[in-house]
Design an enzyme around this catalytic site. Structure first.
Site, PDB file in Angstrom:
ATOM      1  N   ARG A  61     -16.123  -8.878  -4.155  1.00  0.00           N
ATOM      2  CA  ARG A  61     -15.929  -8.036  -2.928  1.00  0.00           C
ATOM      3  C   ARG A  61     -17.213  -6.937  -2.838  1.00  0.00           C
ATOM      4  O   ARG A  61     -16.976  -6.261  -3.731  1.00  0.00           O
ATOM      5  CB  ARG A  61     -14.529  -7.464  -2.891  1.00  0.00           C
ATOM      6  CG  ARG A  61     -14.393  -6.618  -1.701  1.00  0.00           C
ATOM      7  CD  ARG A  61     -12.998  -5.828  -1.823  1.00  0.00           C
ATOM      8  NE  ARG A  61     -11.839  -6.846  -1.779  1.00  0.00           N
ATOM      9  CZ  ARG A  61     -10.688  -6.401  -2.727  1.00  0.00           C
ATOM     10  NH1 ARG A  61     -10.344  -5.237  -2.942  1.00  0.00           N
ATOM     11  NH2 ARG A  61      -9.697  -7.350  -2.737  1.00  0.00           N
ATOM     12  N   HIS A  89     -12.936  -6.153  -8.211  1.00  0.00           N
ATOM     13  CA  HIS A  89     -13.621  -7.102  -7.477  1.00  0.00           C
ATOM     14  C   HIS A  89     -15.068  -6.698  -7.195  1.00  0.00           C
ATOM     15  O   HIS A  89     -15.858  -7.979  -7.022  1.00  0.00           O
ATOM     16  CB  HIS A  89     -12.968  -6.987  -5.996  1.00  0.00           C
ATOM     17  CG  HIS A  89     -11.551  -7.612  -5.842  1.00  0.00           C
ATOM     18  ND1 HIS A  89     -11.578  -9.110  -5.962  1.00  0.00           N
ATOM     19  CD2 HIS A  89     -10.199  -7.154  -5.940  1.00  0.00           C
ATOM     20  CE1 HIS A  89     -10.064  -9.349  -5.878  1.00  0.00           C
ATOM     21  NE2 HIS A  89      -9.317  -8.432  -5.870  1.00  0.00           N
ATOM     22  N   ASP A 137      -7.884 -12.786  -6.268  1.00  0.00           N
ATOM     23  CA  ASP A 137      -6.643 -12.860  -5.632  1.00  0.00           C
ATOM     24  C   ASP A 137      -6.535 -14.219  -5.122  1.00  0.00           C
ATOM     25  O   ASP A 137      -7.321 -14.932  -4.497  1.00  0.00           O
ATOM     26  CB  ASP A 137      -6.607 -12.083  -4.303  1.00  0.00           C
ATOM     27  CG  ASP A 137      -7.128 -10.521  -4.463  1.00  0.00           C
ATOM     28  OD1 ASP A 137      -6.831 -10.213  -5.518  1.00  0.00           O
ATOM     29  OD2 ASP A 137      -7.515 -10.003  -3.371  1.00  0.00           O
ATOM     30  N   GLU A 157       0.540  -6.510  -8.099  1.00  0.00           N
ATOM     31  CA  GLU A 157       0.207  -7.541  -7.393  1.00  0.00           C
ATOM     32  C   GLU A 157       0.193  -8.805  -8.133  1.00  0.00           C
ATOM     33  O   GLU A 157      -0.719  -8.951  -8.861  1.00  0.00           O
ATOM     34  CB  GLU A 157      -1.290  -7.131  -6.923  1.00  0.00           C
ATOM     35  CG  GLU A 157      -1.424  -5.925  -5.895  1.00  0.00           C
ATOM     36  CD  GLU A 157      -2.759  -5.746  -5.552  1.00  0.00           C
ATOM     37  OE1 GLU A 157      -2.989  -4.920  -4.738  1.00  0.00           O
ATOM     38  OE2 GLU A 157      -3.638  -6.305  -6.101  1.00  0.00           O
ATOM     39  N   HIS A 192      -3.266 -10.837  -7.879  1.00  0.00           N
ATOM     40  CA  HIS A 192      -4.411 -10.304  -8.311  1.00  0.00           C
ATOM     41  C   HIS A 192      -4.593 -10.344  -9.865  1.00  0.00           C
ATOM     42  O   HIS A 192      -3.870  -9.920 -10.730  1.00  0.00           O
ATOM     43  CB  HIS A 192      -4.579  -8.793  -7.919  1.00  0.00           C
ATOM     44  CG  HIS A 192      -5.874  -8.046  -8.523  1.00  0.00           C
ATOM     45  ND1 HIS A 192      -6.870  -7.547  -7.805  1.00  0.00           N
ATOM     46  CD2 HIS A 192      -6.214  -7.916  -9.724  1.00  0.00           C
ATOM     47  CE1 HIS A 192      -7.822  -6.992  -8.461  1.00  0.00           C
ATOM     48  NE2 HIS A 192      -7.503  -7.008  -9.886  1.00  0.00           N
TER      49      HIS A 192
END
Ligand SMILES: [Zn+2]
Length: 247
Positions: free
Chosen positions: A129, A158, A165, A223, A226
Site C-alpha cells: 500500500r 503494508h 489482508d 485483525e 492481516h
C-alpha cells in the site's frame, strides 16, 4: 414545463424494483464496514499526495514487488480499496492489484498451494500500500477507531510490501468464506482470538492462520485478515503508486 403527476401505482412499482435491485446487490457482494471520514477524502488525498513519508535510517534490501496473481492465477483478488465498497465508501486505489516483496509473495504462494489440497484458496484484499494511502486512512479515521489503522509517522508494514489482508475462498463455489467478522470491520469481532461467531467460522479462521503462520507470516491480534511477513524490517517505506511500478 409542468410535470405530469405520476400515477400512485406506478410509483409503488418503481420502489419495488429498487428494493429488488438492492437485495440482489446485497447478495452479490458483502457490504463493507463504514466509518464517517473526519474530513472529505478528496481533501485528504490532495494533502497526502503532497506530504513526505518519514525519513528512515538503516540498510534496507532492494524492493522487489511481485504481483501475486502473476505467480498463480488461482489466487483471487477482491481489492475493495479500488472500489467504493470499503470502510471509507470511496475508491482510494486507481487499480485493483496486489503486490508483495518477492520472499513474502513466494511464502504466500506456498500457503495457497497447501490450502488448495484442503479445498480452499486465498482471496487477497490488499498487499503493498503506498504510504500516502496510509496517511489518508489515518487522517480520515476517528480517534476511537485509530487502533485499526497505521500511524503514517511510523509507516505501515503494508507500505513496506510485507503485509497482506486476505481471506479464504471455497474452491468448489469460488465464493469467499464467512469468517467471525467482515474484512475491515472495526469491532472486537475482528480480533484474531475473538471467541464468538460459529464453530465453522472459527475453524476457517484457524485454517487461514495456520497456513500463513507456518510460512513466516504473523497474524495481527486485532485483525484476523492481516498478516505481517517476518522480514518486514528489511524493507523501506515505499510511496510508489501501482501504475508506476515496473512489472
Ligand atoms: Zn492490513
Amino acid at each position: 414545463m409542468a410535470m405530469m403527476p405520476m400515477k400512485p401505482w406506478l410509483n409503488h412499482r418503481i420502489h419495488f424494483c429498487c428494493l429488488l435491485l438492492l437485495v440482489r446487490l446485497g447478495f452479490a457482494q458483502e457490504a463493507s464496514f463504514r466509518i464517517t471520514p473526519l474530513r472529505p477524502v478528496e481533501e485528504l488525498r490532495a494533502e497526502a499526495l503532497k506530504a513526505q513519508p518519514p525519513r528512515e535510517q538503516g540498510n534496507f534490501r532492494e524492493p522487489d514487488l511481485v504481483e501475486l496473481v502473476k505467480l498463480d492465477p488461482t489466487i483471487k483478488l477482491d481489492v475493495r480499496y479500488a472500489t467504493t465498497n470499503n470502510f471509507l465508501g470511496t475508491a482510494v486505489y486507481t487499480q485493483a492489484r496486489a503486490f508483495l516483496q518477492r520472499p513474502a509473495a513466494e511464502a504466500l504462494l506456498r500457503a495457497h498451494q497447501e490450502l488448495k489440497s484442503q479445498g480452499h484458496g486465498l482471496i487477497i484484499h490488499d498487499g503493498y500500500r503506498p504510504w500516502y494511502v496510509t496517511k489518508i486512512f489515518w487522517d480520515a479515521t476517528p480517534d476511537d477507531k485509530k487502533i485499526f489503522v497505521a500511524n503514517p509517522a511510523e509507516g505501515s508494514k503494508h507500505n513496506r510490501g510485507c503485509a497482506v489482508d486476505l481471506s479464504l475462498y471455497d474452491l468448489k463455489t469460488g465464493k469467499e468464506v464467512k469468517m467471525p467478522s467482515g474484512y475491515d470491520e472495526m469491532t472486537d469481532r475482528a480480533y484474531a482470538d475473538y471467541v464468538g461467531g460459529t464453530a465453522d467460522q472459527r475453524s476457517l479462521r484457524t485454517l487461514l492462520r495456520q497456513a500463513m503462520e507456518t510460512r513466516g507470516f504473523k497474524v495481527n491480534p486485532t485483525e484476523w485478515w492481516h498478516f505481517d511477513y517476518k522480514d518486514w524490517k528489511q524493507y523501506p517505506i515505499l510511496n510508489v503508486k501501482f501504475e508506476d511500478l515496473k512489472q
